[in-house]
Scaffold this motif. Structure first.
Motif, PDB file in Angstrom:
ATOM      1  N   ARG A 105      -7.374  -0.955   4.518  1.00  0.00           N
ATOM      2  CA  ARG A 105      -8.198   0.210   4.179  1.00  0.00           C
ATOM      3  C   ARG A 105      -7.589   1.019   3.042  1.00  0.00           C
ATOM      4  O   ARG A 105      -8.320   1.608   2.231  1.00  0.00           O
ATOM      5  N   ILE A 106      -6.278   1.069   2.960  1.00  0.00           N
ATOM      6  CA  ILE A 106      -5.643   1.784   1.845  1.00  0.00           C
ATOM      7  C   ILE A 106      -6.038   1.140   0.522  1.00  0.00           C
ATOM      8  O   ILE A 106      -6.406   1.829  -0.440  1.00  0.00           O
ATOM      9  N   LEU A 107      -5.984  -0.187   0.465  1.00  0.00           N
ATOM     10  CA  LEU A 107      -6.351  -0.867  -0.777  1.00  0.00           C
ATOM     11  C   LEU A 107      -7.840  -0.767  -1.041  1.00  0.00           C
ATOM     12  O   LEU A 107      -8.262  -0.661  -2.203  1.00  0.00           O
ATOM     13  N   LYS A 108      -8.648  -0.776   0.009  1.00  0.00           N
ATOM     14  CA  LYS A 108     -10.090  -0.581  -0.186  1.00  0.00           C
ATOM     15  C   LYS A 108     -10.357   0.801  -0.760  1.00  0.00           C
ATOM     16  O   LYS A 108     -11.167   0.960  -1.690  1.00  0.00           O
ATOM     17  N   ASN A 109      -9.674   1.828  -0.246  1.00  0.00           N
ATOM     18  CA  ASN A 109      -9.819   3.179  -0.787  1.00  0.00           C
ATOM     19  C   ASN A 109      -9.399   3.244  -2.253  1.00  0.00           C
ATOM     20  O   ASN A 109      -9.937   4.054  -3.026  1.00  0.00           O
ATOM     21  N   ALA A 110      -8.433   2.401  -2.627  1.00  0.00           N
ATOM     22  CA  ALA A 110      -7.936   2.377  -4.007  1.00  0.00           C
ATOM     23  C   ALA A 110      -8.816   1.521  -4.913  1.00  0.00           C
ATOM     24  O   ALA A 110      -8.505   1.370  -6.102  1.00  0.00           O
ATOM     25  N   GLY A 111      -9.881   0.951  -4.369  1.00  0.00           N
ATOM     26  CA  GLY A 111     -10.802   0.165  -5.180  1.00  0.00           C
ATOM     27  C   GLY A 111     -10.373  -1.257  -5.439  1.00  0.00           C
ATOM     28  O   GLY A 111     -10.812  -1.872  -6.412  1.00  0.00           O
ATOM     29  N   LEU A 112      -9.511  -1.801  -4.558  1.00  0.00           N
ATOM     30  CA  LEU A 112      -9.026  -3.167  -4.731  1.00  0.00           C
ATOM     31  C   LEU A 112      -9.626  -4.070  -3.660  1.00  0.00           C
ATOM     32  O   LEU A 112      -9.519  -3.773  -2.471  1.00  0.00           O
TER      33      LEU A 112
ATOM     34  N   ARG B  41     -12.280  -9.356   8.232  1.00  0.00           N
ATOM     35  CA  ARG B  41     -13.723  -9.295   8.466  1.00  0.00           C
ATOM     36  C   ARG B  41     -14.177  -7.863   8.727  1.00  0.00           C
ATOM     37  O   ARG B  41     -15.258  -7.461   8.288  1.00  0.00           O
ATOM     38  N   ASP B  42     -13.364  -7.100   9.420  1.00  0.00           N
ATOM     39  CA  ASP B  42     -13.754  -5.728   9.747  1.00  0.00           C
ATOM     40  C   ASP B  42     -13.771  -4.837   8.508  1.00  0.00           C
ATOM     41  O   ASP B  42     -14.725  -4.091   8.276  1.00  0.00           O
ATOM     42  N   VAL B  43     -12.719  -4.907   7.697  1.00  0.00           N
ATOM     43  CA  VAL B  43     -12.584  -3.971   6.579  1.00  0.00           C
ATOM     44  C   VAL B  43     -13.355  -4.447   5.350  1.00  0.00           C
ATOM     45  O   VAL B  43     -13.991  -3.642   4.660  1.00  0.00           O
ATOM     46  N   PHE B  44     -13.311  -5.740   5.056  1.00  0.00           N
ATOM     47  CA  PHE B  44     -13.928  -6.250   3.824  1.00  0.00           C
ATOM     48  C   PHE B  44     -15.079  -7.230   4.065  1.00  0.00           C
ATOM     49  O   PHE B  44     -15.630  -7.762   3.106  1.00  0.00           O
ATOM     50  N   GLN B  45     -15.425  -7.475   5.329  1.00  0.00           N
ATOM     51  CA  GLN B  45     -16.473  -8.433   5.656  1.00  0.00           C
ATOM     52  C   GLN B  45     -16.206  -9.796   4.994  1.00  0.00           C
ATOM     53  O   GLN B  45     -17.113 -10.482   4.518  1.00  0.00           O
ATOM     54  N   THR B  46     -14.948 -10.187   4.965  1.00  0.00           N
ATOM     55  CA  THR B  46     -14.549 -11.449   4.356  1.00  0.00           C
ATOM     56  C   THR B  46     -15.087 -12.620   5.167  1.00  0.00           C
ATOM     57  O   THR B  46     -14.877 -12.681   6.378  1.00  0.00           O
ATOM     58  N   GLU B  47     -15.736 -13.550   4.508  1.00  0.00           N
ATOM     59  CA  GLU B  47     -16.295 -14.691   5.230  1.00  0.00           C
ATOM     60  C   GLU B  47     -15.208 -15.645   5.720  1.00  0.00           C
ATOM     61  O   GLU B  47     -15.247 -16.118   6.861  1.00  0.00           O
ATOM     62  N   ILE B  48     -14.237 -15.941   4.845  1.00  0.00           N
ATOM     63  CA  ILE B  48     -13.157 -16.871   5.217  1.00  0.00           C
ATOM     64  C   ILE B  48     -11.823 -16.176   4.928  1.00  0.00           C
ATOM     65  O   ILE B  48     -11.251 -16.313   3.840  1.00  0.00           O
ATOM     66  N   PRO B  49     -11.292 -15.409   5.870  1.00  0.00           N
ATOM     67  CA  PRO B  49     -10.002 -14.750   5.649  1.00  0.00           C
ATOM     68  C   PRO B  49      -8.871 -15.780   5.529  1.00  0.00           C
ATOM     69  O   PRO B  49      -8.956 -16.891   6.058  1.00  0.00           O
ATOM     70  N   HIS B  50      -7.821 -15.380   4.828  1.00  0.00           N
ATOM     71  CA  HIS B  50      -6.637 -16.227   4.743  1.00  0.00           C
ATOM     72  C   HIS B  50      -5.397 -15.349   4.791  1.00  0.00           C
ATOM     73  O   HIS B  50      -5.467 -14.134   4.587  1.00  0.00           O
ATOM     74  N   TYR B  51      -4.255 -15.969   5.072  1.00  0.00           N
ATOM     75  CA  TYR B  51      -3.002 -15.211   5.061  1.00  0.00           C
ATOM     76  C   TYR B  51      -1.861 -16.127   4.640  1.00  0.00           C
ATOM     77  O   TYR B  51      -1.921 -17.339   4.810  1.00  0.00           O
TER      78      TYR B  51
ATOM     79  N   PRO C 280       0.788  -1.241   0.000  1.00  0.00           N
ATOM     80  CA  PRO C 280       0.000   0.000   0.000  1.00  0.00           C
ATOM     81  C   PRO C 280       0.819   1.289   0.000  1.00  0.00           C
ATOM     82  O   PRO C 280       0.404   2.286  -0.587  1.00  0.00           O
ATOM     83  N   TYR C 281       1.976   1.270   0.668  1.00  0.00           N
ATOM     84  CA  TYR C 281       2.816   2.472   0.825  1.00  0.00           C
ATOM     85  C   TYR C 281       4.257   2.021   0.594  1.00  0.00           C
ATOM     86  O   TYR C 281       5.080   2.034   1.496  1.00  0.00           O
ATOM     87  N   PRO C 282       4.589   1.577  -0.620  1.00  0.00           N
ATOM     88  CA  PRO C 282       5.826   0.831  -0.858  1.00  0.00           C
ATOM     89  C   PRO C 282       7.083   1.622  -0.531  1.00  0.00           C
ATOM     90  O   PRO C 282       7.346   2.667  -1.128  1.00  0.00           O
ATOM     91  N   ALA C 283       7.842   1.102   0.456  1.00  0.00           N
ATOM     92  CA  ALA C 283       9.097   1.736   0.875  1.00  0.00           C
ATOM     93  C   ALA C 283       8.916   3.227   1.124  1.00  0.00           C
ATOM     94  O   ALA C 283       9.835   4.019   0.908  1.00  0.00           O
ATOM     95  N   CYS C 284       7.716   3.601   1.581  1.00  0.00           N
ATOM     96  CA  CYS C 284       7.382   4.992   1.925  1.00  0.00           C
ATOM     97  C   CYS C 284       7.443   5.932   0.725  1.00  0.00           C
ATOM     98  O   CYS C 284       7.559   7.160   0.888  1.00  0.00           O
TER      99      CYS C 284
END
Length: 474
Positions: free
Chosen positions: A220-227, A255-265, A133-137
């Motif tokens: 939230r940064i990516l959500k603001n960017a439409g991703l 879940r908070d930002v995207f209401q994802t049903e099954i988050p993964h990482y 979202p904020y690559p290497a500042c």
């Protein structure tokens, strides 16, 4: 390959070099930009609830295929993270980063992104693509990117949305991939030490709430960017000694930002050895309630043997799969029928303009397709959904009735039944019933079909959330 139609319901760490020297006997790959640890999962994972299922009914891979996916780390819009990140790493570790970063290109152009996306689409490739979202500042994906015009950033984001998101999950890779930031100010902490780098010490002593705040900031940064995002990628050693809090924070932030049903990482990989590389379904709870939850840890099965994290360490395709299609890491995992998930870094795929890493990837894909005709390319979110359904669905049998109680729906749910005299199978759900069609070839297996294989039946169907059953007619 055909894709899964995913239902939507919800509006001190080892360096990569050390890991490979230990487990791959001489492969050359470096750097804290790519740090990932390989700690035992048994002491790090909180599995949560599991159903008490019958043992004679086995859940197979979707459509009895081998899931395949491609994880791309260190990617973002326009910025070559290696060029801008090396000075930050060198500030924390003055003696470790001799690369002349000024000679590396500052940009990985969208023209290459388009070439890559087109080739992958034509060959059915799916996976995960990071957007730092904020690559290497350097600048913010949802605001401005100094060095590029507003229109260039907007065009780059549009390219990701239109050309990548159909076949690729988008992940933030924390916020900067270098210095940790203060989420109250949006600025990096002033300290310039390992303890304040995302890749190293910052995350190791943080609570689940603190990590949730940090991960949510990135999302939230990516959500603001439409991703759209259903998961996250950890940069380097992020959370490597703080596993349970990392899992909890991944669940809560998605879940908070995207209401994802099954988050993964994505946090871990095994580049060699016999350890399972199947996804880990963690923190499962509320399986019989209206609000079930879990988070899925995705595990890679290769090192970056393409071009390295900086595009300067070109690998060999034979590390993945040899020309005779028998040697290398991938045949080992394909033969286990576990999800075969390759891992790379975007600067190494571009390889400073030579595209050497991309060429290695193209050859690896062509070889595994030549070796196996039962592959199913999937996004990480599709793999996570299937594994959540596979491990958390309650399955029982009463005479000729197989009952399912699923906390999560899943396409192409595939089960094996030890039966030799079935004439027909009917699936009954709250929406109605369907007679599954009998087929003769395993490669024709898809939702709504079944086949007899010696003393067993394999059935594939759309698994709905909640209760359903298969009625077997002998």
């Amino acid at each position: 390959m055909e894709s899964l139609n995913v239902p939507q319901r919800w509006t001190s760490p080892l360096t990569r070099r050390q890991m490979l020297q230990t487990s791959l006997a001489g492969a050359s790959l470096a750097s804290p930009l790519a740090t990932r640890t390989l700690q035992p999962f048994a002491s790090a994972q909180e599995r949560g609830e599991r159903p008490n299922n019958v043992t004679h009914i086995k859940v197979l891979n979707p459509r009895q295929r081998v899931p395949v996916s491609f994880i791309i780390d260190d990617s973002t819009c326009l910025v070559n993270l290696a060029h801008f990140g090396i000075p930050h790493f060198a500030e924390a570790y003055p003696d470790r980063y001799p690369q002349d970063w000024r000679k590396l290109p500052r940009e990985i152009p969208d023209s290459f992104v388009r070439i890559f996306a087109d080739w992958c689409r034509d060959h059915g490739v799916k996976g995960k693509y990071s957007i730092v979202p904020y690559p290497a500042c350097v600048g913010w994906m949802d605001r401005d990117l100094p060095g590029w015009s507003k229109a260039e950033l907007a065009d780059s984001l549009k390219l990701v949305r239109e050309e990548l998101t159909p076949n690729w999950d988008i992940h933030p890779e924390m916020i900067t991939h270098t210095w940790a930031i203060n989420t109250k100010t949006g600025r990096p902490f002033p300290q310039r030490t390992e303890q304040f780098m995302e890749n190293f010490g910052w995350s190791q002593d943080k609570s689940a709430d603190e990590l949730t705040d940090y991960l949510s900031y990135a999302l939230r940064i990516l959500k603001n960017a439409g991703l759209p995002c259903q998961g996250l990628t950890t940069p380097g050693g992020f959370g490597s000694r703080n596993r349970i809090n990392l899992a909890q924070a991944s669940l809560e932030s998605c879940r908070d930002v995207f209401q994802t049903e099954i988050p993964h990482y994505f946090r871990d990989l095994y580049g060699s050895g016999d350890e399972s590389v199947a996804p880990r379904v963690e923190l499962a709870s509320g399986l019989n309630s209206e609000h079930p939850e879990c988070v899925v840890s995705i595990v890679g099965c290769t090192g970056d043997w393409f071009g390295g994290w900086d595009g300067l360490e070109i690998g060999q395709v034979d590390q993945f799969i040899t020309e005779d299609l028998q040697g290398g890491r991938l045949p080992e995992i394909l033969d286990r029928e576990e999800p075969t998930i390759l891992v790379c870094h975007w600067p190494g795929i571009y390889a400073n303009g030579t595209q050497a890493g991309f060429k290695i990837f193209q050859e690896a894909v062509q070889r595994i397709h030549a070796r196996n005709d039962n592959l199913l390319w999937m996004k990480l979110s599709e793999i996570a959904r299937y594994w959540a359904a596979k491990e958390l669905t309650s399955i029982s049998q009463t005479e000729n009735r197989i009952e399912f109680n699923a906390p999560f729906a899943s396409p192409d749910f595939t089960v094996e039944l030890p039966l030799s005299a079935v004439q027909s199978i009917v699936q009954k759900t709250p929406a109605g019933q369907e007679t599954l069609r009998k087929i003769d070839s395993p490669l024709a297996l898809k939702s709504g079909t079944w086949l007899q294989q010696r003393e067993r039946v394999v059935a594939c169907f759309e698994l709905p959330q909640g209760q359903s059953h298969l009625h077997l007619n002998g």
